[in-house]
Design an enzyme around this catalytic site. Structure first.
Site, short mmCIF file in Angstrom:
data_model
loop_
_atom_site.label_atom_id
_atom_site.label_comp_id
_atom_site.label_asym_id
_atom_site.label_seq_id
_atom_site.Cartn_x
_atom_site.Cartn_y
_atom_site.Cartn_z
N TYR A 1 44.74 -40.95 14.12
CA TYR A 1 43.81 -41.97 13.64
C TYR A 1 42.63 -42.11 14.58
CZ TYR A 1 45.42 -45.52 17.04
OH TYR A 1 45.69 -46.23 18.19
N LYS B 1 45.72 -38.91 19.64
CA LYS B 1 45.70 -40.27 19.09
C LYS B 1 46.57 -40.35 17.84
CE LYS B 1 42.36 -44.06 18.48
NZ LYS B 1 43.07 -45.00 19.33
N GLU C 1 47.60 -47.01 31.22
CA GLU C 1 46.55 -47.66 30.42
C GLU C 1 47.12 -48.91 29.77
OE1 GLU C 1 45.37 -44.93 27.22
OE2 GLU C 1 47.43 -44.23 27.09
N LEU D 1 45.05 -41.81 26.70
CA LEU D 1 44.09 -41.46 25.66
C LEU D 1 42.71 -41.32 26.30
CD1 LEU D 1 43.89 -41.08 22.54
CD2 LEU D 1 42.80 -43.33 22.54
N1 PDD Z 1 42.89 -48.02 20.59
N2 PDD Z 1 44.20 -46.08 25.11
C1 PDD Z 1 44.95 -46.33 24.03
C2 PDD Z 1 46.42 -46.21 24.15
C3 PDD Z 1 44.34 -46.71 22.82
O1 PDD Z 1 45.08 -46.94 21.73
C4 PDD Z 1 42.92 -46.84 22.76
C5 PDD Z 1 42.19 -47.21 21.50
C6 PDD Z 1 42.18 -46.58 23.93
C7 PDD Z 1 40.67 -46.70 23.98
O2 PDD Z 1 40.05 -45.65 23.27
P1 PDD Z 1 38.63 -45.86 22.57
O3 PDD Z 1 37.72 -46.32 23.63
O4 PDD Z 1 38.28 -44.51 22.07
O5 PDD Z 1 38.80 -46.90 21.49
C8 PDD Z 1 42.85 -46.20 25.08
C9 PDD Z 1 42.28 -48.34 19.32
C10 PDD Z 1 41.04 -49.16 19.44
C11 PDD Z 1 43.33 -48.98 18.43
O6 PDD Z 1 44.44 -48.50 18.46
O7 PDD Z 1 43.03 -49.93 17.70
#
Ligand code: PDD
Length: 286
Positions: free
Chosen positions: A32, A150, A182, A206
């Protein structure tokens, strides 16, 4: 009622359907992306499209939709749903074979499932939570070893969020071998003086799209960036801390495991980075 996108069609949300044999549903066999929308425009669409392609490659899934078509669907959903501020959720699964089987289906016979929907969040940029800062707790990181992909396998992050809520906090930072990996759905940072410290990229975390942009902006603003592991003890003693993600942008962290950071306010670095990130990203939004 929202208009959503499923496999080439725009439909009212209550008419959109996916098979019970879909591998996303049965096996979390899907990936996703979440792209934010500000001023009715997409923030860092390119970055999300590139990471989506990488996730698909790592899982041997053929991309069923071109980048141009994906952009068109994102924009059409923003338009149809009148989104000024919010997010677009995109999910691609390995599709629905006619039975449950661990082996991947033949991609010629089983096309991927593509679903997109909008999440309307007025006030996302001016989120009052950013003025107050958030509280995090630390929990063990027991996720699988390919967190750089992801995937929709989000049970443990959901449980982590619930552990945080139960403890009266907003989110959880995960710890592996003594070091912070994280947040449940965001990348984690600490600040010491003028130095921003965050874990380096690997399969352990991620590769945040917001992370890449924020680190670039930080360097451009002459801030020092150190990509290395840090422990939760070091984090509790930091001057500041913050998280980044597509839905929170840059969000200050003011408390870790009940210990206030600095004077317990968001500090200087995180609020400044948030402002720079929002300004610069909006300029390039499409
Ligand atoms: N989550 N780490 C994890 C485990 C994440 O699920 C996310 C993003 C990030 C940050 O990635 P980005 O900057 O590309 O959004 C880091 C999204 C926002 C979610 O699951 O809703």
């Amino acid at each position: 009622m929202r208009t959503v996108y499923v496999n080439g069609e725009y439909l009212p949300e209550n008419e959109a359907k996916v098979s019970i044999f879909d591998r996303g549903f049965l096996m979390a066999d899907g990936v996703y992306e979440v792209t934010s929308v500000l001023d009715g425009k997409l923030i860092d669409f390119d970055g999300h499209a590139v990471r989506l392609q990488r996730s698909l490659n790592e899982l041997d899934m053929a991309n069923p939709i071109s980048k141009e078509d994906l952009l068109e669907v994102h924009r059409e959903l923003v338009r149809l749903n009148g989104i000024e501020e919010g997010m677009i959720y995109l999910q691609i699964t390995r599709g629905a074979p006619d039975d449950r089987d661990f082996a991947f289906p033949d991609p010629e016979k089983t096309p991927c499932t593509v679903v997109l929907f909008t999440q309307n969040k007025p006030g996302l940029a001016n989120n009052p939570a950013a003025l107050k800062g958030m509280k995090v707790i630390s929990i063990d990181d027991i996720r699988w070893g390919r967190r750089d992909i992801k995937t929709v396998q989000l049970l443990y992050p959901s449980m982590g969020k619930m552990m945080a809520k139960k403890a009266g906090a907003d989110d959880a930072w995960m710890i592996e071998d003594g070091f912070v990996t994280e947040g449940t759905s965001n990348n984690a940072y600490i600040v010491k003086g003028n130095k921003i410290i965050t874990r380096a990229l690997s399969n352990d975390i991620l590769h945040g799209i917001t992370r890449a942009a924020v680190l670039r902006f930080a360097k451009e603003a002459q801030m020092e960036v150190e990509e290395r592991n840090f422990t939760i003890e070091e984090a509790r003693e930091a001057d500041e801390a913050f998280i980044t993600s597509a839905s929170t942008f840059v969000m200050p962290v003011v408390e870790i495991d009940g210990v206030s950071l600095g004077d317990g306010t968001p500090g200087h670095v995180a609020p400044r980075l948030r402002e720079i990130y929002l300004d610069e990203s909006l300029k390039k939004a499409i």
